[in-house]
Design a protein around this motif. Structure first.
Motif, PDB file in Angstrom:
ATOM      1  N   GLY A 246       0.814  -1.217   0.000  1.00  0.00           N
ATOM      2  CA  GLY A 246       0.000   0.000   0.000  1.00  0.00           C
ATOM      3  C   GLY A 246       0.841   1.257   0.000  1.00  0.00           C
ATOM      4  O   GLY A 246       0.541   2.222  -0.716  1.00  0.00           O
ATOM      5  N   LEU A 247       1.913   1.254   0.785  1.00  0.00           N
ATOM      6  CA  LEU A 247       2.766   2.438   0.873  1.00  0.00           C
ATOM      7  C   LEU A 247       3.469   2.741  -0.444  1.00  0.00           C
ATOM      8  O   LEU A 247       3.689   3.909  -0.793  1.00  0.00           O
ATOM      9  CB  LEU A 247       3.806   2.241   1.982  1.00  0.00           C
ATOM     10  CG  LEU A 247       3.266   2.207   3.412  1.00  0.00           C
ATOM     11  CD1 LEU A 247       4.379   1.882   4.404  1.00  0.00           C
ATOM     12  CD2 LEU A 247       2.610   3.527   3.784  1.00  0.00           C
ATOM     13  N   VAL A 248       3.810   1.701  -1.188  1.00  0.00           N
ATOM     14  CA  VAL A 248       4.467   1.904  -2.490  1.00  0.00           C
ATOM     15  C   VAL A 248       3.515   2.599  -3.469  1.00  0.00           C
ATOM     16  O   VAL A 248       3.947   3.376  -4.330  1.00  0.00           O
ATOM     17  CB  VAL A 248       4.944   0.548  -3.058  1.00  0.00           C
ATOM     18  CG1 VAL A 248       5.381   0.698  -4.504  1.00  0.00           C
ATOM     19  CG2 VAL A 248       6.109   0.011  -2.230  1.00  0.00           C
ATOM     20  N   LYS A 249       2.210   2.343  -3.323  1.00  0.00           N
ATOM     21  CA  LYS A 249       1.202   2.938  -4.218  1.00  0.00           C
ATOM     22  C   LYS A 249       0.428   4.053  -3.517  1.00  0.00           C
ATOM     23  O   LYS A 249      -0.738   4.282  -3.804  1.00  0.00           O
ATOM     24  CB  LYS A 249       0.237   1.855  -4.694  1.00  0.00           C
ATOM     25  CG  LYS A 249       0.902   0.744  -5.498  1.00  0.00           C
ATOM     26  CD  LYS A 249      -0.113  -0.318  -5.903  1.00  0.00           C
ATOM     27  CE  LYS A 249       0.551  -1.443  -6.688  1.00  0.00           C
ATOM     28  NZ  LYS A 249      -0.418  -2.513  -7.063  1.00  0.00           N
ATOM     29  N   HIS A 250       1.092   4.732  -2.600  1.00  0.00           N
ATOM     30  CA  HIS A 250       0.419   5.716  -1.749  1.00  0.00           C
ATOM     31  C   HIS A 250      -0.253   6.825  -2.559  1.00  0.00           C
ATOM     32  O   HIS A 250       0.295   7.334  -3.541  1.00  0.00           O
ATOM     33  CB  HIS A 250       1.431   6.343  -0.788  1.00  0.00           C
ATOM     34  CG  HIS A 250       0.810   6.898   0.447  1.00  0.00           C
ATOM     35  ND1 HIS A 250       0.577   8.235   0.618  1.00  0.00           N
ATOM     36  CD2 HIS A 250       0.348   6.295   1.569  1.00  0.00           C
ATOM     37  CE1 HIS A 250       0.017   8.446   1.791  1.00  0.00           C
ATOM     38  NE2 HIS A 250      -0.133   7.276   2.397  1.00  0.00           N
ATOM     39  N   LYS A 251      -1.468   7.175  -2.145  1.00  0.00           N
ATOM     40  CA  LYS A 251      -2.231   8.230  -2.810  1.00  0.00           C
ATOM     41  C   LYS A 251      -1.565   9.595  -2.625  1.00  0.00           C
ATOM     42  O   LYS A 251      -0.850   9.832  -1.641  1.00  0.00           O
ATOM     43  CB  LYS A 251      -3.641   8.306  -2.226  1.00  0.00           C
ATOM     44  CG  LYS A 251      -4.464   7.027  -2.353  1.00  0.00           C
ATOM     45  CD  LYS A 251      -4.987   6.829  -3.750  1.00  0.00           C
ATOM     46  CE  LYS A 251      -5.958   5.648  -3.791  1.00  0.00           C
ATOM     47  NZ  LYS A 251      -6.413   5.345  -5.172  1.00  0.00           N
ATOM     48  N   LYS A 252      -1.831  10.490  -3.554  1.00  0.00           N
ATOM     49  CA  LYS A 252      -1.377  11.867  -3.411  1.00  0.00           C
ATOM     50  C   LYS A 252      -2.210  12.560  -2.344  1.00  0.00           C
ATOM     51  O   LYS A 252      -3.345  12.174  -2.065  1.00  0.00           O
ATOM     52  CB  LYS A 252      -1.503  12.599  -4.752  1.00  0.00           C
ATOM     53  CG  LYS A 252      -0.596  12.049  -5.838  1.00  0.00           C
ATOM     54  CD  LYS A 252      -0.796  12.812  -7.143  1.00  0.00           C
ATOM     55  CE  LYS A 252       0.115  12.265  -8.243  1.00  0.00           C
ATOM     56  NZ  LYS A 252      -0.072  12.972  -9.530  1.00  0.00           N
ATOM     57  N   GLN A 253      -1.635  13.614  -1.760  1.00  0.00           N
ATOM     58  CA  GLN A 253      -2.316  14.299  -0.673  1.00  0.00           C
ATOM     59  C   GLN A 253      -3.683  14.821  -1.090  1.00  0.00           C
ATOM     60  O   GLN A 253      -4.657  14.747  -0.324  1.00  0.00           O
ATOM     61  CB  GLN A 253      -1.462  15.458  -0.141  1.00  0.00           C
ATOM     62  CG  GLN A 253      -2.074  16.196   1.039  1.00  0.00           C
ATOM     63  CD  GLN A 253      -2.389  15.286   2.208  1.00  0.00           C
ATOM     64  OE1 GLN A 253      -1.542  14.522   2.658  1.00  0.00           O
ATOM     65  NE2 GLN A 253      -3.614  15.339   2.710  1.00  0.00           N
ATOM     66  N   GLU A 254      -3.799  15.347  -2.305  1.00  0.00           N
ATOM     67  CA  GLU A 254      -5.095  15.877  -2.738  1.00  0.00           C
ATOM     68  C   GLU A 254      -6.147  14.775  -2.855  1.00  0.00           C
ATOM     69  O   GLU A 254      -7.345  15.012  -2.622  1.00  0.00           O
ATOM     70  CB  GLU A 254      -4.956  16.638  -4.063  1.00  0.00           C
ATOM     71  CG  GLU A 254      -4.298  15.881  -5.194  1.00  0.00           C
ATOM     72  CD  GLU A 254      -2.814  16.142  -5.301  1.00  0.00           C
ATOM     73  OE1 GLU A 254      -2.302  16.082  -6.432  1.00  0.00           O
ATOM     74  OE2 GLU A 254      -2.175  16.394  -4.254  1.00  0.00           O
ATOM     75  N   GLU A 255      -5.720  13.568  -3.206  1.00  0.00           N
ATOM     76  CA  GLU A 255      -6.653  12.445  -3.281  1.00  0.00           C
ATOM     77  C   GLU A 255      -7.122  12.034  -1.888  1.00  0.00           C
ATOM     78  O   GLU A 255      -8.300  11.717  -1.683  1.00  0.00           O
ATOM     79  CB  GLU A 255      -5.990  11.254  -3.970  1.00  0.00           C
ATOM     80  CG  GLU A 255      -5.645  11.475  -5.436  1.00  0.00           C
ATOM     81  CD  GLU A 255      -4.906  10.290  -6.042  1.00  0.00           C
ATOM     82  OE1 GLU A 255      -5.525   9.571  -6.842  1.00  0.00           O
ATOM     83  OE2 GLU A 255      -3.726  10.088  -5.707  1.00  0.00           O
ATOM     84  N   ILE A 256      -6.199  12.049  -0.928  1.00  0.00           N
ATOM     85  CA  ILE A 256      -6.552  11.697   0.444  1.00  0.00           C
ATOM     86  C   ILE A 256      -7.485  12.756   1.031  1.00  0.00           C
ATOM     87  O   ILE A 256      -8.473  12.437   1.708  1.00  0.00           O
ATOM     88  CB  ILE A 256      -5.289  11.552   1.307  1.00  0.00           C
ATOM     89  CG1 ILE A 256      -4.397  10.438   0.750  1.00  0.00           C
ATOM     90  CG2 ILE A 256      -5.658  11.254   2.758  1.00  0.00           C
ATOM     91  CD1 ILE A 256      -3.059  10.299   1.445  1.00  0.00           C
ATOM     92  N   THR A 257      -7.194  14.034   0.764  1.00  0.00           N
ATOM     93  CA  THR A 257      -8.042  15.118   1.254  1.00  0.00           C
ATOM     94  C   THR A 257      -9.455  14.996   0.710  1.00  0.00           C
ATOM     95  O   THR A 257     -10.439  15.182   1.445  1.00  0.00           O
ATOM     96  CB  THR A 257      -7.438  16.481   0.872  1.00  0.00           C
ATOM     97  OG1 THR A 257      -6.129  16.597   1.452  1.00  0.00           O
ATOM     98  CG2 THR A 257      -8.310  17.624   1.367  1.00  0.00           C
ATOM     99  N   ALA A 258      -9.573  14.689  -0.576  1.00  0.00           N
ATOM    100  CA  ALA A 258     -10.896  14.515  -1.182  1.00  0.00           C
ATOM    101  C   ALA A 258     -11.647  13.350  -0.536  1.00  0.00           C
ATOM    102  O   ALA A 258     -12.865  13.403  -0.342  1.00  0.00           O
ATOM    103  CB  ALA A 258     -10.756  14.286  -2.684  1.00  0.00           C
ATOM    104  N   PHE A 259     -10.921  12.300  -0.175  1.00  0.00           N
ATOM    105  CA  PHE A 259     -11.523  11.109   0.427  1.00  0.00           C
ATOM    106  C   PHE A 259     -12.016  11.375   1.851  1.00  0.00           C
ATOM    107  O   PHE A 259     -13.047  10.851   2.284  1.00  0.00           O
ATOM    108  CB  PHE A 259     -10.501   9.971   0.424  1.00  0.00           C
ATOM    109  CG  PHE A 259     -10.975   8.700   1.060  1.00  0.00           C
ATOM    110  CD1 PHE A 259     -11.944   7.919   0.461  1.00  0.00           C
ATOM    111  CD2 PHE A 259     -10.446   8.291   2.282  1.00  0.00           C
ATOM    112  CE1 PHE A 259     -12.383   6.746   1.057  1.00  0.00           C
ATOM    113  CE2 PHE A 259     -10.873   7.117   2.876  1.00  0.00           C
ATOM    114  CZ  PHE A 259     -11.850   6.342   2.261  1.00  0.00           C
ATOM    115  N   THR A 260     -11.296  12.221   2.606  1.00  0.00           N
ATOM    116  CA  THR A 260     -11.605  12.413   4.025  1.00  0.00           C
ATOM    117  C   THR A 260     -12.401  13.681   4.339  1.00  0.00           C
ATOM    118  O   THR A 260     -12.817  13.875   5.483  1.00  0.00           O
ATOM    119  CB  THR A 260     -10.296  12.477   4.842  1.00  0.00           C
ATOM    120  OG1 THR A 260      -9.492  13.586   4.367  1.00  0.00           O
ATOM    121  CG2 THR A 260      -9.509  11.177   4.704  1.00  0.00           C
TER     122      THR A 260
END
Length: 399
Positions: A246-260
């Motif tokens: 999972g860490l190797v394919k870690h999402k970009k910060q903007e993707e995580i922000t959109a998710f949360t």
């Protein structure tokens, strides 16, 4: 008699001032066995090292104590009560201590060379363990003994409260991951003991490197784990391998922000609005708190310094404004964190399932197993598992 007492008072005052004074080295130097640069030396000091004076200056030399408690002599010219940018440093090219600015540590340092290094409170193998360190961890070092079997203070300071000691032979130049990988591959496949030692070092160094190192490290280590045939070790390693993927394919910060961005807590059917309740809603749902406490909030992170504590949650409560900020919830059949209609963290979620579903969103550390973070804009969710089950979710704010 009065004169005698007056002189004693002056002497006591002088000793007290001297005891409170701190002394530093304004240059690299060495700790000598006697007051001569031609004498044997015990170890290396780096610029900025703190010392304790054990004698007055004699013929241009002080007897001193280093932060590992070794005693010896150093030239008077290198002793100062303060450091400044104008200091003319004399560098010792044979000094193994590294200076700051290598992207790992800002001051004088070396690196841990062995897996699971025990840092102790005193230079004694039986003293209290203060910390467990991993391969590749930088440690502060201002004085380095020459003898590999002597103790070194890796806290960078004299303070008994913070001092940490290990043996000199366990610290040095940062290990190279690719070299360690080749060392593992050269080992006889039947030499399980040595393969385990090198495999553990590989894994720990990978966690102290970029995420791309994790998969090749765990591939090697997993070979050894299967040879050992320890069910718990196999399960833990397989979980860590899933985290690594999972860490190797870690999402970009903007993707995580959109998710949360629409995350909400649900506690006994009561849903927060932007992670807030009203006090009236909280009391109506959970009743009066088990405990109230006032905390010190110097950074102004919470809406109030008054905290309510329940078996289900912990919250900052502004009673005048009728507002409750949920800080932590404990997971059960009625409590959960909802990201959206298709994603929620609830009591049915195992740790393995969590990694499979959300592994590309999380932060993780081998030093804090079974605890994961998901970043928010000015904080992060800290997600804790116990015995493979979701236990608690806390919001950690940045000061």
């Amino acid at each position: 008699m009065k004169k005698y007492y007056f002189l004693l008072a002056l002497l006591f005052s002088s000793l007290l001032i001297n005891a409170q004074e701190r002394y530093f080295l304004n240059s690299d130097t060495r700790l000598y066995t006697s007051a001569s640069t031609s004498a044997e030396f015990l170890g290396y000091f780096k610029y900025g090292a703190e010392i304790q004076l054990l004698s007055e200056s004699k013929n241009g030399w002080y007897k001193v104590k280093a932060d590992n408690l070794s005693e010896g002599y150093i030239p008077e010219q290198y002793v100062a009560t303060r450091l400044n940018a104008k200091d003319v440093k004399v560098r010792d090219n044979e000094n193994p201590i590294l200076e700051g600015g290598d992207n790992y540590y800002g001051g004088n340092h070396l690196f841990v060379l062995v897996a699971g290094l025990k840092a102790r409170a005193q230079p004694d193998k039986n003293s209290k363990i203060r910390e467990i360190l991993f391969v590749g961890d930088p440690v502060a070092i201002n004085y380095l003994p020459k003898n590999e079997d002597e103790w070194v203070n890796i806290s960078g300071q004299f303070s008994d409260e913070y001092a940490r000691f290990t043996l000199r032979k366990f610290v040095g130049k940062r290990p190279d991951f690719n070299t360690l990988l080749k060392d593992f591959d050269k080992l006889d496949v039947n030499n399980v003991t040595e393969r385990k030692i090198v495999g553990e070092r590989l894994v720990q160094l990978a966690w102290n490197s970029d995420n791309t190192k994790l998969i090749p490290a765990y591939q090697r280590y997993y070979e050894v784990v299967k040879q050992l045939n320890d069910p718990k070790l196999i399960d833990d390693t397989e979980l860590n391998m899933a985290i690594a993927k999972g860490l190797v394919k870690h999402k970009k910060q903007e993707e995580i922000t959109a998710f949360t961005k629409k995350s909400e807590f649900v506690v006994k059917g009561l849903k927060t609005k932007s992670l807030f309740f009203t006090q009236k809603e909280l009391i109506n749902t959970l009743g009066n708190p088990v405990k109230k406490a006032t905390i010190s909030d110097e950074c102004g992170l919470y809406i109030s310094e008054l905290f309510y504590y329940y078996p289900d949650l912990e919250a900052s409560v502004d009673e005048k404004e009728n507002k409750v900020e949920v800080i932590k919830i404990f997971i059960n059949q009625t409590n959960k964190l909802v990201f959206n209609v298709n994603a929620a963290l609830d009591s049915s979620l195992t740790e393995k399932n969590f990694i499979e579903k959300y592994g590309t969103y999380i932060g993780a550390s081998i030093k804090n197993p079974h605890s994961y973070s998901i970043p928010l804009e000015d904080s992060h969710f800290e997600i804790e598992f116990k015995d493979g089950k979701l236990f608690a979710i806390e919001i950690i704010y940045y000061c």
